[in-house]
Design a protein around this motif. Structure first.
Motif, PDB file in Angstrom:
ATOM      1  N   UNK A  43     111.946  28.537  41.456  1.00 44.37           N
ATOM      2  CA  UNK A  43     110.662  28.177  42.337  1.00 44.37           C
ATOM      3  C   UNK A  43     110.184  26.956  41.942  1.00 44.37           C
ATOM      4  N   UNK A  44     110.020  26.127  43.069  1.00 43.72           N
ATOM      5  CA  UNK A  44     109.563  24.347  42.987  1.00 43.72           C
ATOM      6  C   UNK A  44     108.514  24.283  43.464  1.00 43.72           C
ATOM      7  N   UNK A  45     107.976  23.337  42.866  1.00 40.17           N
ATOM      8  CA  UNK A  45     106.339  23.016  43.216  1.00 40.17           C
ATOM      9  C   UNK A  45     106.729  22.086  44.736  1.00 40.17           C
ATOM     10  N   UNK A  46     105.781  22.254  45.512  1.00 40.89           N
ATOM     11  CA  UNK A  46     105.710  21.420  46.825  1.00 40.89           C
ATOM     12  C   UNK A  46     104.582  20.311  46.871  1.00 40.89           C
ATOM     13  N   UNK A  47     103.370  21.033  47.014  1.00 45.46           N
ATOM     14  CA  UNK A  47     102.359  20.079  46.709  1.00 45.46           C
ATOM     15  C   UNK A  47     100.931  20.948  46.535  1.00 45.46           C
ATOM     16  N   UNK A  48      99.839  20.297  46.297  1.00 44.44           N
ATOM     17  CA  UNK A  48      98.730  20.710  45.663  1.00 44.44           C
ATOM     18  C   UNK A  48      97.661  20.171  46.540  1.00 44.44           C
ATOM     19  N   UNK A  49      96.659  20.845  47.102  1.00 42.05           N
ATOM     20  CA  UNK A  49      95.571  20.639  47.765  1.00 42.05           C
ATOM     21  C   UNK A  49      94.344  20.645  46.673  1.00 42.05           C
TER      22      UNK A  49
END
Lengths: 116, 111
Positions: A43-49
């Motif tokens: 599982x890989x990070x895409x983005x953070x709001x």
């Protein structure tokens, strides 16, 4: 308390089409994250709001991916045009504060995207 | 080299067995060490976490961290069929909010 809700749960589209994934975080959670798992990989990070602002989008694979969070509530992740390698499970998570370490995250059940 | 290495399994054990799940990591800046459990068709859920080296126990689960060897373990005692899931390690540290996951180990506990 309702959890993180993702729509749709499963989507099958043809290469070149557009798909929009939606995430409804837990009410009151300012922080919203998108992650992705492609077949056989981690599982890989895409983005953070944080609210409606993109805090970190370093994991977005390319400009075919567009994430938005208008009004700081729900978020959408659009893939346009979709490619075969975009197939995988897309997870959304939310947290009340910018909790480092992820121990305050709540994940949704994911959207399983299949590009054929 | 991957930041986090985890044997994907699958691991099949009989009910009541002691299960040992392990990860290695390369980044010495990691300070928190999370274990997530993921049931089929669900998202990951936090099982437990530890800070720095040492052990932490929660019921039948024990998390162990050895920072000197960069080795993380999760032990499950008296395993139950309901423990059948994928277990993901996720060490974290530094200025980022993003989690780095291992590939996950698929565990099946046979009744």
């Amino acid at each position: 308390e309702a959890g993180v809700t993702q729509f749709p749960s499963h989507s099958v589209i043809e290469k070149g089409q557009t798909v929009t994934l939606r995430c409804d975080p837990i009410s009151g959670h300012d922080n919203l994250y998108w992650y992705r798992r492609v077949m056989g990989k981690e599982i890989k990070f895409l983005l953070h709001f944080v609210k409606e602002s993109k805090q970190d989008e370093s994991g977005m694979p390319n400009n075919r991916f567009l994430a938005e969070r208008t009004g700081g509530t729900y978020s959408t992740l659009k893939v346009q045009p979709a490619e075969l390698e975009d197939s995988g499970v897309y997870f959304c998570a939310s947290s009340q504060a910018t909790i480092r370490g992820g121990y305050g995250y709540t994940f949704g059940s994911g959207t399983r995207l299949t590009v054929v | 080299q991957k930041e986090v290495e985890q044997d994907p399994g699958p691991l099949s054990v009989p009910e009541g067995a002691i299960v040992s799940l392990n990860c290695t990591y390369s980044n010495s800046a990691f300070q928190y060490f999370m274990w997530y459990r993921q049931y089929s068709r669900k998202g990951p859920e936090l099982l437990m976490y530890t800070y720095s080296s040492g052990n932490k126990e929660d019921g039948r689960f024990t998390a162990q961290v050895d920072k000197s060897s960069k080795y993380i373990s999760l032990f499950i005692r008296d395993s139950q069929p309901s423990d059948s899931a994928t277990y993901l390690c996720a060490p974290w540290g530094g200025a980022t909010n993003k989690l780095i996951f291992g590939t996950g180990t698929l565990l099946a506990v046979q009744p």
